[in-house]
Design a protein around this motif. Structure first.
Motif, short mmCIF file in Angstrom:
data_model
loop_
_atom_site.label_atom_id
_atom_site.label_comp_id
_atom_site.label_asym_id
_atom_site.label_seq_id
_atom_site.Cartn_x
_atom_site.Cartn_y
_atom_site.Cartn_z
N PHE A 156 0.83 -1.20 0.00
CA PHE A 156 0.00 0.00 0.00
C PHE A 156 0.87 1.25 0.00
O PHE A 156 1.77 1.42 0.82
CB PHE A 156 -0.93 0.01 1.22
CG PHE A 156 -1.74 1.26 1.34
CD1 PHE A 156 -2.87 1.44 0.55
CD2 PHE A 156 -1.39 2.27 2.24
CE1 PHE A 156 -3.62 2.60 0.64
CE2 PHE A 156 -2.14 3.42 2.35
CZ PHE A 156 -3.26 3.59 1.54
N HIS A 161 -2.40 5.09 -3.81
CA HIS A 161 -3.53 4.26 -3.40
C HIS A 161 -4.36 5.00 -2.35
O HIS A 161 -3.82 5.72 -1.51
CB HIS A 161 -3.06 2.92 -2.80
CG HIS A 161 -2.24 2.11 -3.74
ND1 HIS A 161 -1.19 1.32 -3.31
CD2 HIS A 161 -2.32 1.95 -5.08
CE1 HIS A 161 -0.66 0.71 -4.36
NE2 HIS A 161 -1.32 1.08 -5.45
N ALA A 163 -7.07 3.90 0.47
CA ALA A 163 -7.65 2.74 1.14
C ALA A 163 -9.10 3.03 1.52
O ALA A 163 -9.40 4.06 2.12
CB ALA A 163 -6.85 2.37 2.37
N VAL A 177 -2.26 -4.56 -0.86
CA VAL A 177 -3.56 -4.33 -1.49
C VAL A 177 -4.17 -5.66 -1.89
O VAL A 177 -3.53 -6.46 -2.59
CB VAL A 177 -3.41 -3.42 -2.73
CG1 VAL A 177 -4.75 -3.26 -3.45
CG2 VAL A 177 -2.87 -2.05 -2.32
N VAL A 199 -7.20 -3.10 1.75
CA VAL A 199 -5.85 -3.47 2.20
C VAL A 199 -5.97 -4.58 3.23
O VAL A 199 -6.87 -4.60 4.07
CB VAL A 199 -5.13 -2.25 2.82
CG1 VAL A 199 -3.70 -2.62 3.22
CG2 VAL A 199 -5.10 -1.08 1.82
#
Length: 201
Positions: A156, A161, A163, A177, A199
């Protein structure tokens, strides 16, 4: 009046007139002296021309100044050209980013529609045509240096990214991920849109 008196008077008149002539001569002499004194006196020392060594040194100094000015001008021109190229690339990236940002929702809907097509329709030949359209759209993005962000299976990264939630996973280690909910895109090192992901706990 007798002739003797006349004769005696005449020499006196001549004697009186004589000093006037002397004064005129004296004035002329003074004028001549003044005229002579007004003339510029010749230079006692003639101006000396520079020697070959001195002329060469002066020429070399002038050449060095000209070379330094030319090099400074070239450096300033190169820096200005670099700034212009950088600004041009920045403007191009911004324009591309703006255009792609507006197209991504359409691409998202297209991909979701294809992923949820019933099996009876996915077996038809015309559905393959839709797949071809999708590949062409991705090719256009690739030509614009736009590429998807890798997500599933990657560590991650908060820079690319976003989440949505954490979930238990037997396949992935914590912080990796596990699923991509919405695909992210980038152009070079610039993130156009981060990937929406889950995640692993």
């Amino acid at each position: 009046m007798s002739n003797e008196n006349i004769e005696e008077t005449t020499p006196q008149a001549e004697e009186v007139a004589a000093p006037q002539v002397e004064e005129e001569v004296t004035v002329e002499g003074e004028a001549a002296e003044t005229a002579v004194s007004d003339e510029p006196a010749p230079d006692s020392e003639e101006e000396q021309e520079p020697t070959c060594a001195e002329a060469l040194a002066a020429a070399q100094e002038e050449a060095a100044k000209n070379l330094d000015g030319w090099m400074r001008s070239q450096a300033e021109f190169a820096n200005a050209r670099k700034r212009m190229d950088k600004q041009r690339i920045e403007i191009q990236i911004r324009a591309t980013t703006d255009m792609v940002t507006r197209l991504l929702p359409v691409l998202d809907d297209f991909e979701r529609a294809m992923d949820n097509v019933p099996e009876t329709i996915s077996e038809d030949d015309w559905f393959e045509g839709l797949g071809l359209v999708h590949r062409k759209m991705m090719g256009i993005l690739e030509n614009l240096n736009v590429e998807p962000i890798e997500a599933v299976g990657q560590e991650f990264d908060p820079n690319c990214h976003e989440a949505i939630m954490q979930e238990a996973s037997d396949e992935h280690e914590s912080g990796v991920v596990t699923r991509e909910l919405q695909k992210g895109y980038k152009i070079g090192d610039r993130i156009i849109r981060p990937s929406l992901v889950n995640v692993a706990e």
